[in-house]
Design a protein around this motif. Structure first.
Motif, short mmCIF file in Angstrom:
data_model
loop_
_atom_site.label_atom_id
_atom_site.label_comp_id
_atom_site.label_asym_id
_atom_site.label_seq_id
_atom_site.Cartn_x
_atom_site.Cartn_y
_atom_site.Cartn_z
N ASN A 48 -87.71 -40.90 25.48
CA ASN A 48 -87.35 -41.23 24.11
C ASN A 48 -88.63 -41.58 23.35
N LEU A 50 -89.07 -42.28 20.36
CA LEU A 50 -88.95 -43.39 19.41
C LEU A 50 -89.34 -44.71 20.09
N ARG B 53 -86.68 -46.92 13.61
CA ARG B 53 -86.14 -45.70 14.22
C ARG B 53 -85.60 -45.97 15.62
N SER B 57 -81.81 -45.60 16.30
CA SER B 57 -81.70 -44.30 16.99
C SER B 57 -81.68 -43.13 16.01
N LYS B 58 -82.45 -43.26 14.97
CA LYS B 58 -82.56 -42.15 14.03
C LYS B 58 -84.03 -41.84 13.78
N ALA B 59 -84.36 -40.61 13.91
CA ALA B 59 -85.77 -40.23 13.76
C ALA B 59 -86.17 -40.16 12.30
N GLU B 116 -84.64 -33.16 21.61
CA GLU B 116 -84.35 -33.84 22.89
C GLU B 116 -85.13 -35.13 23.04
N THR B 117 -86.33 -35.14 22.53
CA THR B 117 -87.16 -36.34 22.64
C THR B 117 -86.95 -37.27 21.45
N ARG B 118 -85.95 -36.97 20.66
CA ARG B 118 -85.58 -37.84 19.53
C ARG B 118 -86.56 -37.81 18.37
N ASP B 121 -83.88 -35.43 13.90
CA ASP B 121 -82.43 -35.60 13.94
C ASP B 121 -81.69 -34.28 13.83
N CYS B 148 -77.43 -30.75 18.79
CA CYS B 148 -78.43 -30.77 17.73
C CYS B 148 -77.88 -30.21 16.42
#
Lengths: 341, 341
Positions: A48, A50, B53, B57-59, B116-118, B121, B148
């Motif tokens: 992750n 982030l 972020r 959990s939001k890029a 995948e790696t965040r 979004d 996605c």
DNA sequence: TTGAAAGCGCTAACAC
DNA sequence: GTGTTAGCGCTTTCAA
């Protein structure tokens, strides 16, 4: 989504071991390393970013800023830069974030927001003729005060020292004047870059005249025009200039960039003129278009992709060690003589 | 660097109050809100996006993927798209990340890594003729399995349903054939997009011939050519076709895009032909170049910037609610008749 | 090498 | 409205 803790558990190692192995800080026995790697595969684990970014305080990304009021990549020069930046980006493993237009409001520093909010670790600014209206030096100073690693490319009109990508070789105009004079030319025309024709036409003419005079060449007001690279206007303007009878038209045309030179070339060929016999065509700013034209264009500069690659590489260095003083990184460049002269 | 805790302390409010006020979740009394805002100013506080972020959990970003082997923005169509995407990006407050080339290796799904790696979004994929070589449907399926959010623009050859931006209006070839036939044309030529001329020249001719025949028009092998938009080759090819005497050349030329049409136009004007009297020129794919040409080009499609803006807007919706089934969002488009026909 | 634990800065939940 | 607290997933430190 599996976390690194899940991976460690499945591999039967400690969390820190898993982290270290995945980040290459620990070789581990072949066997442990293999178990970790297998666990990653089994679980479909992806780190992750982030979380990693917060923990390491690294955005893992650089911002690309293009102070351009029109469509952002409307010139082949920028496209070439981008190709190089992207190629290197892949190598250094940094993401590329495009600065939105909101960073272009007057009085606001391009891209500074991205850096201040930690969204990027540094900036590449591609100076354009349009940004020349701003005091680029003030932007640079402000960015430095923020501690923002910064690499400047292309047009820069500030006095403030800044890390820049430049090229070796002399002034394009000087080199081209010299080259054309050597080839026996005595009369010159110019096609300037349209939308940002930064001086009055009369001024453009007199500057060209003054410059050319030093090399024993002359120009006339009606031999100077401006057009945008891609809309046909440049070609039209070139056609007007070149449709005059021999003697009434210049024997050489200097264009602000390969795009314009190709447009001029098309006009010349369309008029049935031979290039360079009837008219020579040269460009002051190299981009990828000149080399593949019907008659390859004599131009000046360094390959745009190389400049882009170098900028990205230098920025990665600056991010790794932000204490470095600004310096100029020169890419090999200069006069590129091709068939059009 | 000051954190939100510092702001709260200075403003004399609780940490959560500061957070809520800054995020507009709490109006607060005028007075408290003002104190918080003042503290932000005093301290020069900027939110740390990396922390936000992770927490949310939001890029806060979308990826832009262009499966294009050559220079990434080598067509005016893409440039137009980007302009629109950027304009909307600003409005919806999402950053734009360019997918590097590493995501273009065969067998690897474009941009999937970023998601995948965040790091993003969702993705906007701009399909190109080059990506048509891949099974785009398989990519779409894999991306959907990852969950996605995805918006596809431009060329799409997959059977898998996908959220797409399309345009209203009929098939470009049909519309253009009909239009040209109405204008009295009986003979047609074509300038195709060079580097990705996806069929054998003979095939291109026979397809054009079959299509034209339905409208009472004819073509010939020597009236069909291909060139890249910006290298002068297209102009050269057009010149070859048009330099034949009247009767031996087509009375109309259909080009794969405004760029090529402008190149053809330059060739025609260069040969002293009147457009559209001596030869009509039309384009199958609208971009920003046709409108400003010496003779504005009849073309087909929707404004690229509008398409880009719509894609970004739709992607923002999908990110907000990823459960929505794929659908097509149509932008107004169709035949745009201008002076060149 | 391991295991435990701290903590990056933020938001969100919850009891007051 | 306020204040406390948990915790996002990761890297890093430190003692074993």
């Amino acid at each position: 989504m599996p976390t690194i803790a899940d991976v460690a558990k499945r591999a039967g190692v400690s969390l820190s071991t898993a982290s270290d192995i995945l980040n290459g800080k620990l070789k581990g026995t072949h066997e442990t390393a293999e178990r970790v790697r297998q666990a990653v595969l089994d679980l479909g684990y992806r780190p992750n970013l982030l979380a990693r970014r917060l923990r390491t305080s690294k955005a893992d990304a650089v911002g690309l800023v293009i102070p351009f009021r029109r469509s952002i990549f409307s010139s082949a020069v920028l496209t070439d830069f981008l190709a190089g930046i992207q190629a290197e980006q892949e190598r250094v493993g940094l993401n590329l974030v495009l600065a939105g237009r909101r960073y272009e409001k007057p009085g606001e520093i391009y891209g500074a927001d991205l850096f201040e909010t930690r969204a990027v670790d540094g900036l590449i600014v591609i100076g354009t003729r349009e940004s020349a209206g701003r005091d680029a030096g003030a932007d640079v100073r402000a960015l430095r005060e923020l501690g923002c690693p910064l690499v400047w490319m292309h047009v820069y009109n500030g006095r403030e020292p800044v890390d820049r990508i430049t090229r070796t070789g002399g002034d394009p105009w000087h080199d081209l004047f010299e080259h054309l004079a050597e080839r026996g030319h005595r009369t010159l025309g110019r096609i300037a870059f349209g939308p940002t024709f930064e001086m009055a036409p009369g001024e453009a003419v007199s500057r060209l005249a003054r410059g050319a005079a030093n090399y024993g060449m002359a120009t006339r007001p009606e031999w100077v025009g401006a057009g945008e690279p891609f809309d046909g206007a440049a070609s039209r303007v070139a056609m007007e200039i070149l449709s005059r009878p021999a003697g009434e038209r210049p024997t050489a045309l200097i264009c602000d960039g390969d795009d314009l030179a190709v447009a001029a070339l098309q006009a010349a060929l369309g008029l049935g003129l031979k290039v360079p016999r009837d008219v020579a065509i040269a460009s002051t700013v190299n981009n990828s278009m000149g080399a593949t034209a019907a008659v390859p264009i004599t131009t000046h500069g360094a390959p745009g992709a190389t400049l882009g690659r170098t900028a990205m590489k230098r920025l990665a260095e600056l991010i790794a060690d932000p204490t470095q003083p600004p310096r100029e990184t020169a890419v090999a460049g200069g006069l590129i003589v091709r068939a059009s002269t």
